[in-house]
Enzyme design. Structure first.
Site, PDB file in Angstrom:
ATOM      1  N   SER A 196       0.842  -1.166  -0.011  1.00 30.83           N
ATOM      2  CA  SER A 196       0.004   0.021   0.063  1.00 30.83           C
ATOM      3  C   SER A 196       0.831   1.243  -0.071  1.00 30.83           C
ATOM      4  O   SER A 196       1.939   1.326   0.581  1.00 30.83           O
ATOM      5  CB  SER A 196      -0.783   0.046   1.185  1.00 30.83           C
ATOM      6  OG  SER A 196      -1.904  -0.861   1.115  1.00 30.83           O
ATOM      7  N   SER A 197       0.324   2.366  -0.482  1.00 35.03           N
ATOM      8  CA  SER A 197       1.005   3.635  -0.639  1.00 35.03           C
ATOM      9  C   SER A 197       2.470   3.480  -1.322  1.00 35.03           C
ATOM     10  O   SER A 197       3.129   4.535  -0.637  1.00 35.03           O
ATOM     11  CB  SER A 197       0.998   4.308   0.785  1.00 35.03           C
ATOM     12  OG  SER A 197      -0.386   4.285   1.432  1.00 35.03           O
ATOM     13  N   ARG A 198       2.578   2.729  -2.146  1.00 37.35           N
ATOM     14  CA  ARG A 198       3.927   2.672  -2.788  1.00 37.35           C
ATOM     15  C   ARG A 198       4.969   2.577  -2.004  1.00 37.35           C
ATOM     16  O   ARG A 198       6.164   2.309  -2.338  1.00 37.35           O
ATOM     17  CB  ARG A 198       4.092   4.072  -3.629  1.00 37.35           C
ATOM     18  CG  ARG A 198       3.043   4.412  -4.621  1.00 37.35           C
ATOM     19  CD  ARG A 198       2.874   3.449  -5.796  1.00 37.35           C
ATOM     20  NE  ARG A 198       2.197   3.890  -6.798  1.00 37.35           N
ATOM     21  CZ  ARG A 198       1.019   3.362  -6.928  1.00 37.35           C
ATOM     22  NH1 ARG A 198       0.301   2.422  -6.264  1.00 37.35           N
ATOM     23  NH2 ARG A 198       0.157   3.751  -7.968  1.00 37.35           N
ATOM     24  N   LEU A 199       4.605   1.912  -0.880  1.00 39.42           N
ATOM     25  CA  LEU A 199       5.739   1.524   0.121  1.00 39.42           C
ATOM     26  C   LEU A 199       5.740   0.049  -0.029  1.00 39.42           C
ATOM     27  O   LEU A 199       5.799  -1.108   0.752  1.00 39.42           O
ATOM     28  CB  LEU A 199       5.317   1.862   1.592  1.00 39.42           C
ATOM     29  CG  LEU A 199       4.947   3.301   1.813  1.00 39.42           C
ATOM     30  CD1 LEU A 199       4.541   3.823   3.162  1.00 39.42           C
ATOM     31  CD2 LEU A 199       6.549   4.047   1.530  1.00 39.42           C
TER      32      LEU A 199
END
Ligand SMILES: Cc1cc2nc3c(=O)[nH]c(=O)nc-3n(C[C@H](O)[C@H](O)[C@H](O)COP(=O)(O)O)c2cc1C
Length: 226
Positions: A196-199
């Site tokens: 998620s969230s590009r993490l």
């Protein structure tokens, strides 16, 4: 351009504690997971499709998709025409990079290494497993050369079909001497798992010894920022 559709990459992620000391088992597991996903959901139609990048004598990179038709302790491999663009590139510069990407699973594996021609016996065995039409096609296509017309290619196919008629098995069509496999001796393998969230998780096996992809003593694992 279409309006941007942003997906949240809700993948399973990847944890250091789940990694084997040598990368081969994890490559095999992820390929198998992609094969299973295709069987269950039908959204990974070519689980073995792999992008392969080479560099020509002017330093220009070229990338194309092939099928990873071999995976062993010596590396991932694919089969092609040795006189194609990629074949000529590898002749002068065997450095290679490749990537398996499975978007529905939010997963990818990147390979960096050096390409070696496979032993001819291995190419021969693979060629013998191909259907008749694919064997004839290997002979008929001067892969990557200009073709004046589609008809020219079809005529070449017809002439090889006359030379080696279809007996139903493909036996009798020999391995062309300009066709075979490459195996990639890897120096680095990255396992990318979308989160998620590009993490995202990026865990990279970096070569520290001379062993193969199954040798626990030849790799260290490094996490990289997403
Ligand atoms: C899904 C897919 C699988 C492919 N598999 C192969 C393959 O296994 N071997 C191959 O030589 N070309 C394969 N191709 C064609 C290559 O992408 C490429 O057009 C061809 O190898 C010539 O590349 P080159 O001119 O850069 O050498 C495949 C293409 C696609 C889209």
């Amino acid at each position: 351009m279409q309006p941007i559709k942003r997906w949240d990459y809700a993948g399973e992620g990847l944890d250091e504690h789940d990694l084997p000391a040598a990368p081969l088992a994890l490559v095999e597991q992820w390929v198998q997971d992609a094969v299973d996903r295709q069987a269950a959901k039908g959204d990974v139609p070519e689980p073995d499709a792999i992008s392969v990048a080479t560099v020509d004598d002017a330093g220009q990179p070229h990338v194309r998709t092939v099928l990873m038709r071999y995976l062993g302790p010596d590396g991932p491999g694919f089969y092609t025409n040795y006189t194609s663009r990629k074949g000529l590139d590898l002749e002068i510069n065997p450095n290679i990079a490749a990537a398996l990407t499975w978007p529905p699973m939010f997963r990818a594996i990147r390979f960096v290494g050096v390409a070696h021609k496979m032993p001819v016996e291995r190419s021969e065995a693979y060629f013998r497993s191909r259907p008749y039409g694919s064997r004839i096609g290997a002979w008929a296509s001067h892969q990557s050369q200009p073709a004046a017309t589609r008809a020219q290619l079809e005529e070449a196919v017809a002439s090889y079909e006359r030379k080696w008629p279809d007996t139903g098995s493909g036996e009798g069509v020999p391995l062309p001497d300009f066709w075979g496999g490459y195996v990639v001796r890897c120096d680095e393998l990255e396992f990318w798992a979308g989160r998620s969230s590009r993490l995202h998780d990026r865990l990279v096996y970096v070569r520290t010894g001379d062993g193969d992809l199954a040798d626990a003593g030849s790799w260290r694992i490094e996490r990289r920022q997403p």
